[in-house]
Enzyme design. Structure first.
Site, PDB file in Angstrom:
ATOM      1  N   ARG A  62       0.882  -1.181   0.000  1.00  0.00           N
ATOM      2  CA  ARG A  62       0.000   0.000   0.000  1.00  0.00           C
ATOM      3  C   ARG A  62       0.909   1.217   0.000  1.00  0.00           C
ATOM      4  O   ARG A  62       1.664   1.425   0.949  1.00  0.00           O
ATOM      5  CB  ARG A  62      -0.914  -0.007   1.229  1.00  0.00           C
ATOM      6  CG  ARG A  62      -1.561   1.327   1.469  1.00  0.00           C
ATOM      7  CD  ARG A  62      -2.705   1.270   2.430  1.00  0.00           C
ATOM      8  NE  ARG A  62      -3.844   0.629   1.815  1.00  0.00           N
ATOM      9  CZ  ARG A  62      -5.085   0.675   2.310  1.00  0.00           C
ATOM     10  NH1 ARG A  62      -5.320   1.301   3.443  1.00  0.00           N
ATOM     11  NH2 ARG A  62      -6.076   0.083   1.688  1.00  0.00           N
ATOM     12  N   HIS A  90      -7.037   0.929  -6.711  1.00  0.00           N
ATOM     13  CA  HIS A  90      -7.259   0.067  -5.543  1.00  0.00           C
ATOM     14  C   HIS A  90      -7.939  -1.215  -6.053  1.00  0.00           C
ATOM     15  O   HIS A  90      -9.120  -1.470  -5.788  1.00  0.00           O
ATOM     16  CB  HIS A  90      -8.138   0.794  -4.518  1.00  0.00           C
ATOM     17  CG  HIS A  90      -8.136   0.182  -3.149  1.00  0.00           C
ATOM     18  ND1 HIS A  90      -7.430  -0.952  -2.835  1.00  0.00           N
ATOM     19  CD2 HIS A  90      -8.773   0.557  -2.007  1.00  0.00           C
ATOM     20  CE1 HIS A  90      -7.639  -1.241  -1.555  1.00  0.00           C
ATOM     21  NE2 HIS A  90      -8.436  -0.346  -1.032  1.00  0.00           N
ATOM     22  N   CYS A 143     -16.304   1.839   0.152  1.00  0.00           N
ATOM     23  CA  CYS A 143     -15.176   0.958   0.455  1.00  0.00           C
ATOM     24  C   CYS A 143     -14.742   1.054   1.916  1.00  0.00           C
ATOM     25  O   CYS A 143     -14.049   0.159   2.409  1.00  0.00           O
ATOM     26  CB  CYS A 143     -14.000   1.285  -0.460  1.00  0.00           C
ATOM     27  SG  CYS A 143     -13.492   3.009  -0.369  1.00  0.00           S
ATOM     28  N   ARG A 185     -13.484  -8.499   0.953  1.00  0.00           N
ATOM     29  CA  ARG A 185     -12.047  -8.263   0.780  1.00  0.00           C
ATOM     30  C   ARG A 185     -11.285  -9.543   1.142  1.00  0.00           C
ATOM     31  O   ARG A 185     -10.342  -9.942   0.461  1.00  0.00           O
ATOM     32  CB  ARG A 185     -11.580  -7.100   1.673  1.00  0.00           C
ATOM     33  CG  ARG A 185     -12.096  -5.730   1.287  1.00  0.00           C
ATOM     34  CD  ARG A 185     -11.516  -5.248  -0.016  1.00  0.00           C
ATOM     35  NE  ARG A 185     -10.070  -5.169   0.028  1.00  0.00           N
ATOM     36  CZ  ARG A 185      -9.357  -4.173   0.555  1.00  0.00           C
ATOM     37  NH1 ARG A 185      -9.979  -3.111   1.037  1.00  0.00           N
ATOM     38  NH2 ARG A 185      -8.039  -4.185   0.545  1.00  0.00           N
TER      39      ARG A 185
HETATM   40  N1   CP Z   1     -11.163  -0.108   2.041  1.00  0.00           N
HETATM   41  C1   CP Z   1      -9.918  -0.195   2.548  1.00  0.00           C
HETATM   42  O1   CP Z   1      -8.947  -0.407   1.833  1.00  0.00           O
HETATM   43  O2   CP Z   1      -9.842  -0.065   3.897  1.00  0.00           O
HETATM   44  P1   CP Z   1      -8.507   0.141   4.742  1.00  0.00           P
HETATM   45  O3   CP Z   1      -7.937   1.471   4.330  1.00  0.00           O
HETATM   46  O4   CP Z   1      -8.956   0.132   6.174  1.00  0.00           O
HETATM   47  O5   CP Z   1      -7.563  -0.972   4.438  1.00  0.00           O
HETATM   48  N1  NVA Z   2      -9.671   6.709  -1.787  1.00  0.00           N
HETATM   49  C1  NVA Z   2      -9.359   6.282  -0.451  1.00  0.00           C
HETATM   50  C2  NVA Z   2      -9.632   4.825  -0.282  1.00  0.00           C
HETATM   51  C3  NVA Z   2      -9.397   4.284   1.106  1.00  0.00           C
HETATM   52  C4  NVA Z   2      -9.616   2.804   1.198  1.00  0.00           C
HETATM   53  C5  NVA Z   2      -7.897   6.601  -0.136  1.00  0.00           C
HETATM   54  O1  NVA Z   2      -7.058   6.427  -1.013  1.00  0.00           O
HETATM   55  O2  NVA Z   2      -7.624   7.032   0.973  1.00  0.00           O
END
Ligand code: CP
Ligand code: NVA
Length: 308
Positions: A106, A133, A267, A295
């Site tokens: 991430r 994502h 999400c 997920r």
């Molecule tokens: N939706 C999602 O990716 O959640 P987190 O940021 O908590 O991992």
């Molecule tokens: N668009 C958001 C998604 C979080 C899961 C971000 O990148 O923070």
């Protein structure tokens, strides 16, 4: 899939064909029915999880998923390896490849997952970048398919920021033949290159992919999706975005425009009162916690397909 031709990576929804996505969703549905099968497809395998940003769902679902598949996951916090500061991305990819069977990351810049994939000799999974994502999108399409019984021919609407989540959904919808409209305030549209590519793919699959500023475009929609107005890394813009995005939300008004049976998706994490109000998020149409659960199943399926 991906950059390194010797290994399959999952950096983008476009790293899979429609057939591959459908196969992953089918595996995900099977794993959902039987989360802890006798057979352990990733027995003794290890996943390294690199995080430059916070997470609840991604970390816990990947880590739990590896446990359920017979493997092990190692959480590498932003302060642990300090990607790009303590060590180069190349050296991290090469070193981790000597230990583990899978890497998920991430990151802030999408180029970091691309760089990891370029140098890793094991599959790299994008667990969110500023551009896409895709793991979220897999879980989302699993959720929509479960609620609606199909994907092709539906009309999905994303209301809010044309962000990483919107990009992956646009690519996925285009591949899977689902019509998809992204409704944003002016200047917050998805990237032009994503729109163009998704439209081109959609022209082949029969999916109409479009962007607009008009909230009425969600009239009759089967799926309504929103996400935070300011993504991780955009905290300094949060106050300005709150003003600009105030009408680009899912609430009772949106529900009047969409199909009465429209599935509500987010999400998470959510900012209740901003992009969605709490009452709407708790309607029977809402599948936000199914998404969160899926997920786990979708990523288990993905890891089995990549490393099983
Ligand atoms: N939706 C999602 O990716 O959640 P987190 O940021 O908590 O991992
Ligand atoms: N668009 C958001 C998604 C979080 C899961 C971000 O990148 O923070």
């Amino acid at each position: 899939m991906g950059v390194n031709l010797k290994v399959r990576h999952f950096l983008s929804m476009l790293d899979c064909s429609a057939e591959e996505i459908t196969a992953i969703l089918d595996t995900a549905d099977a794993l959902k029915k039987q989360p802890r099968g006798k057979d352990l497809p990733l027995r003794d395998k290890t996943l390294a999880m690199i995080f430059q940003k916070p997470s609840l769902r991604t970390r816990v679902s990947f880590e739990t998923g590896m446990t359920q598949l017979g493997g092990h996951a190692i959480y590498l916090a932003p302060t642990d390896i300090q990607l790009g500061a303590r060590e180069t991305t190349e050296d991290i990819a090469k070193t981790l490849s000597r230990y583990v069977d899978l890497i998920m990351a991430r990151v802030f810049g999408h180029e970091i997952v691309v760089e990891l994939a370029k140098h890793a000799t094991v599959p790299v999974i994008n667990a969110l970048s500023d551009f896409e994502h895709p793991c979220q999108a897999l879980a989302d399409f699993q959720t929509i398919r479960a609620r609606k019984g199909k994907l092709a021919g539906l009309h999905g609407c994303f209301i809010g920021d044309g962000n990483n989540v919107a990009h992956s959904l646009m690519f996925g919808a285009a591949l899977l033949g689902m019509n998809f409209t992204v409704i944003t305030p002016p200047a917050y549209e998805p990237k032009a290159a994503v729109c163009k590519q998704a439209e081109q793919i959609g022209a082949q699959t029969g999916a109409r992919i479009s962007t607009t500023h008009d909230l009425n475009a969600c009239r009759g929609a089967d799926v309504l999706y929103t996400d935070v107005w300011a993504s991780m890394g955009q905290e300094a813009e949060a106050a300005e975005r709150k003003r600009i995005f105030k009408d680009y939300r899912i609430d009772a008004e949106t529900m009047k425009r969409a199909d009465r049976q429209a599935v509500i998706l987010h999400c998470l994490p959510a900012h209740y009162g901003d992009e969605i109000d709490y009452a709407t998020s708790r309607l029977p149409n809402s599948a936000i916690f199914d998404q969160a659960e899926n997920r786990l199943h979708a990523q288990k399926a993905l890891m089995v397909h990549l490393a099983g």
